[in-house]
Scaffold this motif. Structure first.
Motif, PDB file in Angstrom:
ATOM      1  N   ILE A 196       4.273   6.067  10.811  1.00 17.12           N
ATOM      2  CA  ILE A 196       4.183   4.951  11.313  1.00 17.12           C
ATOM      3  C   ILE A 196       2.838   4.224  11.254  1.00 17.12           C
ATOM      4  O   ILE A 196       2.545   2.925  10.650  1.00 17.12           O
ATOM      5  N   GLN A 197       1.906   4.942  11.714  1.00 18.80           N
ATOM      6  CA  GLN A 197       0.510   4.397  11.842  1.00 18.80           C
ATOM      7  C   GLN A 197       0.018   4.260  10.463  1.00 18.80           C
ATOM      8  O   GLN A 197      -0.877   3.272  10.165  1.00 18.80           O
ATOM      9  N   ALA A 198       0.351   5.081   9.258  1.00 17.23           N
ATOM     10  CA  ALA A 198       0.083   5.026   7.904  1.00 17.23           C
ATOM     11  C   ALA A 198       0.532   3.743   7.381  1.00 17.23           C
ATOM     12  O   ALA A 198      -0.296   3.069   6.727  1.00 17.23           O
ATOM     13  N   VAL A 199       1.781   3.511   7.651  1.00 16.02           N
ATOM     14  CA  VAL A 199       2.556   2.200   7.018  1.00 16.02           C
ATOM     15  C   VAL A 199       1.560   1.013   7.638  1.00 16.02           C
ATOM     16  O   VAL A 199       1.287   0.140   7.111  1.00 16.02           O
ATOM     17  N   GLU A 200       1.506   1.049   8.950  1.00 16.64           N
ATOM     18  CA  GLU A 200       0.708  -0.133   9.622  1.00 16.64           C
ATOM     19  C   GLU A 200      -0.782  -0.185   9.089  1.00 16.64           C
ATOM     20  O   GLU A 200      -1.040  -1.604   8.750  1.00 16.64           O
ATOM     21  N   THR A 201      -1.277   0.795   8.737  1.00 11.45           N
ATOM     22  CA  THR A 201      -2.800   0.868   8.310  1.00 11.45           C
ATOM     23  C   THR A 201      -2.660   0.097   6.792  1.00 11.45           C
ATOM     24  O   THR A 201      -3.460  -0.871   6.602  1.00 11.45           O
ATOM     25  N   ILE A 202      -1.941   0.496   6.142  1.00 11.79           N
ATOM     26  CA  ILE A 202      -1.757   0.268   4.803  1.00 11.79           C
ATOM     27  C   ILE A 202      -1.487  -1.207   4.472  1.00 11.79           C
ATOM     28  O   ILE A 202      -2.064  -2.028   3.676  1.00 11.79           O
ATOM     29  N   LEU A 203      -0.524  -1.462   5.090  1.00 10.00           N
ATOM     30  CA  LEU A 203       0.160  -2.876   5.203  1.00 10.00           C
ATOM     31  C   LEU A 203      -1.176  -3.877   5.736  1.00 10.00           C
ATOM     32  O   LEU A 203      -1.378  -4.928   5.300  1.00 10.00           O
ATOM     33  N   GLY A 204      -1.782  -3.207   6.752  1.00  9.33           N
ATOM     34  CA  GLY A 204      -2.681  -4.246   7.268  1.00  9.33           C
ATOM     35  C   GLY A 204      -3.864  -4.366   6.102  1.00  9.33           C
ATOM     36  O   GLY A 204      -4.549  -5.440   6.437  1.00  9.33           O
ATOM     37  N   ILE A 205      -4.201  -3.410   5.515  1.00 12.01           N
ATOM     38  CA  ILE A 205      -5.478  -3.577   4.421  1.00 12.01           C
ATOM     39  C   ILE A 205      -4.919  -4.468   3.464  1.00 12.01           C
ATOM     40  O   ILE A 205      -6.038  -5.449   3.024  1.00 12.01           O
ATOM     41  N   LEU A 206      -3.630  -4.513   3.179  1.00 13.84           N
ATOM     42  CA  LEU A 206      -3.204  -5.224   2.096  1.00 13.84           C
ATOM     43  C   LEU A 206      -3.116  -7.006   2.577  1.00 13.84           C
ATOM     44  O   LEU A 206      -3.548  -7.724   2.015  1.00 13.84           O
ATOM     45  N   ARG A 207      -2.535  -7.074   3.837  1.00 15.38           N
ATOM     46  CA  ARG A 207      -2.445  -8.519   4.489  1.00 15.38           C
ATOM     47  C   ARG A 207      -3.905  -8.989   4.797  1.00 15.38           C
ATOM     48  O   ARG A 207      -4.012 -10.302   4.453  1.00 15.38           O
ATOM     49  N   GLY A 208      -4.754  -7.826   5.092  1.00 22.30           N
ATOM     50  CA  GLY A 208      -6.077  -8.562   5.477  1.00 22.30           C
ATOM     51  C   GLY A 208      -6.741  -9.012   4.217  1.00 22.30           C
ATOM     52  O   GLY A 208      -7.696  -9.815   4.377  1.00 22.30           O
ATOM     53  N   ALA A 209      -6.565  -8.527   2.951  1.00 19.87           N
ATOM     54  CA  ALA A 209      -7.259  -8.798   1.932  1.00 19.87           C
ATOM     55  C   ALA A 209      -6.703 -10.073   1.274  1.00 19.87           C
ATOM     56  O   ALA A 209      -7.278 -10.714   0.546  1.00 19.87           O
ATOM     57  N   GLY A 210      -5.630 -10.537   1.956  1.00 21.23           N
ATOM     58  CA  GLY A 210      -4.925 -12.149   1.473  1.00 21.23           C
ATOM     59  C   GLY A 210      -3.714 -11.854   0.773  1.00 21.23           C
ATOM     60  O   GLY A 210      -3.112 -12.902   0.343  1.00 21.23           O
ATOM     61  N   PHE A 211      -3.074 -10.612   0.510  1.00 21.01           N
ATOM     62  CA  PHE A 211      -1.779 -10.473  -0.130  1.00 21.01           C
ATOM     63  C   PHE A 211      -0.526 -11.118   0.732  1.00 21.01           C
ATOM     64  O   PHE A 211      -0.697 -11.023   2.053  1.00 21.01           O
ATOM     65  N   PRO A 212       0.059 -12.299   0.151  1.00 20.10           N
ATOM     66  CA  PRO A 212       1.339 -12.607   0.969  1.00 20.10           C
ATOM     67  C   PRO A 212       2.084 -11.406   1.292  1.00 20.10           C
ATOM     68  O   PRO A 212       2.083 -10.433   0.674  1.00 20.10           O
ATOM     69  N   ASP A 213       3.091 -11.534   2.452  1.00 24.89           N
ATOM     70  CA  ASP A 213       3.807 -10.307   2.700  1.00 24.89           C
ATOM     71  C   ASP A 213       4.576  -9.536   1.755  1.00 24.89           C
ATOM     72  O   ASP A 213       4.619  -8.422   1.801  1.00 24.89           O
ATOM     73  N   ALA A 214       5.291 -10.456   1.052  1.00 23.17           N
ATOM     74  CA  ALA A 214       6.265  -9.846  -0.126  1.00 23.17           C
ATOM     75  C   ALA A 214       5.345  -9.046  -1.120  1.00 23.17           C
ATOM     76  O   ALA A 214       5.867  -7.938  -1.565  1.00 23.17           O
ATOM     77  N   GLU A 215       4.315  -9.614  -1.554  1.00 27.45           N
ATOM     78  CA  GLU A 215       3.426  -8.822  -2.338  1.00 27.45           C
ATOM     79  C   GLU A 215       2.693  -7.508  -1.709  1.00 27.45           C
ATOM     80  O   GLU A 215       2.406  -6.569  -2.305  1.00 27.45           O
ATOM     81  N   ALA A 216       2.336  -7.711  -0.239  1.00 20.93           N
ATOM     82  CA  ALA A 216       1.731  -6.463   0.404  1.00 20.93           C
ATOM     83  C   ALA A 216       2.747  -5.449   0.388  1.00 20.93           C
ATOM     84  O   ALA A 216       2.370  -4.082   0.224  1.00 20.93           O
ATOM     85  N   VAL A 217       4.029  -5.904   0.727  1.00 21.50           N
ATOM     86  CA  VAL A 217       5.122  -4.793   0.626  1.00 21.50           C
ATOM     87  C   VAL A 217       5.233  -4.123  -0.739  1.00 21.50           C
ATOM     88  O   VAL A 217       5.474  -2.888  -0.972  1.00 21.50           O
ATOM     89  N   ARG A 218       5.337  -5.007  -1.659  1.00 20.88           N
ATOM     90  CA  ARG A 218       5.612  -4.394  -2.961  1.00 20.88           C
ATOM     91  C   ARG A 218       4.479  -3.413  -3.606  1.00 20.88           C
ATOM     92  O   ARG A 218       4.886  -2.312  -3.823  1.00 20.88           O
ATOM     93  N   ILE A 219       3.193  -3.857  -3.146  1.00 25.99           N
ATOM     94  CA  ILE A 219       1.837  -2.951  -3.561  1.00 25.99           C
ATOM     95  C   ILE A 219       1.915  -1.838  -2.694  1.00 25.99           C
ATOM     96  O   ILE A 219       1.630  -0.665  -3.080  1.00 25.99           O
ATOM     97  N   TYR A 220       2.351  -2.060  -1.283  1.00 25.74           N
ATOM     98  CA  TYR A 220       2.437  -0.684  -0.603  1.00 25.74           C
ATOM     99  C   TYR A 220       3.351   0.134  -1.067  1.00 25.74           C
ATOM    100  O   TYR A 220       3.124   1.579  -1.185  1.00 25.74           O
ATOM    101  N   HIS A 221       4.532  -0.088  -1.632  1.00 26.21           N
ATOM    102  CA  HIS A 221       5.552   0.693  -2.125  1.00 26.21           C
ATOM    103  C   HIS A 221       5.097   1.427  -3.203  1.00 26.21           C
ATOM    104  O   HIS A 221       5.170   2.712  -3.333  1.00 26.21           O
ATOM    105  N   VAL A 222       4.536   0.642  -4.257  1.00 25.54           N
ATOM    106  CA  VAL A 222       4.014   1.198  -5.455  1.00 25.54           C
ATOM    107  C   VAL A 222       2.909   2.523  -5.127  1.00 25.54           C
ATOM    108  O   VAL A 222       2.896   3.403  -5.624  1.00 25.54           O
ATOM    109  N   PHE A 223       1.837   1.884  -4.196  1.00 25.60           N
ATOM    110  CA  PHE A 223       1.001   2.852  -4.152  1.00 25.60           C
ATOM    111  C   PHE A 223       1.406   4.082  -3.333  1.00 25.60           C
ATOM    112  O   PHE A 223       0.689   5.155  -3.629  1.00 25.60           O
ATOM    113  N   VAL A 224       2.325   4.024  -2.319  1.00 30.08           N
ATOM    114  CA  VAL A 224       2.665   5.247  -1.643  1.00 30.08           C
ATOM    115  C   VAL A 224       3.394   6.209  -2.582  1.00 30.08           C
ATOM    116  O   VAL A 224       3.371   7.476  -2.592  1.00 30.08           O
TER     117      VAL A 224
END
Length: 241
Positions: free
Chosen positions: A128-156
């Motif tokens: 859970i902490q890993a999911v929160e951390t990675i999504l936080g990195i992506l959202r903090g970079a400016g990715f919209p939520d749908a893009e952040a989730v999609r990139i998280y999925h591909v990355f992991v």
């Protein structure tokens, strides 16, 4: 193992084991990782754990419902080992690169466990902490939520896929692993140019490249694609002339 789980408050063993140690969930998970590393997946049994811990095998039921519950704890521990080492820099690509390489390395340190756990969803604290951390990195970079989730999925998924693939190679017996390495040097590197011009032309590079993991290069490709996607998302559309 059966389903005889003990209530949370009654789990801690108050008396030391035969070896003078007090059982804990962490001790059982660490011992399980060691047994899997030394003896493979078949080692994850209550009998072997009890022997390794110097405790009655039934004591494991105080902490885990069954071997699958224990396996999920092992999977979560591998994630936790990465998180404990991770130090964010604040630059999203550097942070994802560091996380990816650390995750891959931690799985390669335990190839047998990696093959057992890479496809599992633990639902536990470290994951859970890993999911929160990675999504936080992506959202903090400016990715919209749908893009952040999609990139998280591909990355992991890419990281775990390479971790499992490379772990399978590391887990091979020495003989077959050396035979695979020889195949690149003694078969592919010697193919004639008249019948296999592209292999012959790239043989030196091919042999060197196939002797190491493709994950670092694949990770850079994903990061480059994510950067381009972020640029497209953040760039305002040009008005029609």
């Amino acid at each position: 193992m059966g389903e005889r789980v003990v209530a949370e408050g009654a789990r801690r063993r108050r008396r030391p084991t035969k070896r003078g140690t007090v059982l804990s969930e962490q001790l059982i998970v660490d011992t399980s990782l060691r047994l899997i590393r030394e003896h493979g997946a078949a080692a994850l049994t209550v009998r072997r754990l009890g022997a390794a811990l110097g405790a009655d095998p039934s004591a494991v039921y105080r902490y885990f419902r069954d071997t699958d519950d224990l396996l999920l704890a092992v999977a979560d521990e591998l994630i936790g080992r990465t998180l404990r080492r991770f130090r964010p820099s604040g630059e999203w690509r550097a942070d994802l690169r560091a996380l990816g390489l650390m995750m891959h390395a931690d799985y390669q340190a335990h190839p047998q466990a990696a093959m057992l756990t890479c496809a599992r969803v633990t639902g536990r604290a470290h994951e859970i902490q890993a999911v929160e951390t990675i999504l936080g990195i992506l959202r903090g970079a400016g990715f919209p939520d749908a893009e952040a989730v999609r990139i998280y999925h591909v990355f992991v998924d890419q990281t775990l896929s390479f971790a499992a693939l490379d772990a399978a190679t590391l887990a091979l017996p020495v003989g077959p692993r050396e035979a695979e390495e020889r195949a690149w040097r003694e078969t592919y590197a010697r193919l004639p140019a008249d019948s296999h011009p592209h292999i012959a032309a790239t043989a030196r590079v091919l042999v060197a490249e196939m002797g190491r993991s493709g994950y670092p290069a694949a990770l850079e490709m994903v990061l480059a694609a994510a950067k381009a996607r972020l640029g497209a998302v953040l760039s305002p559309p040009r008005p029609f002339p």
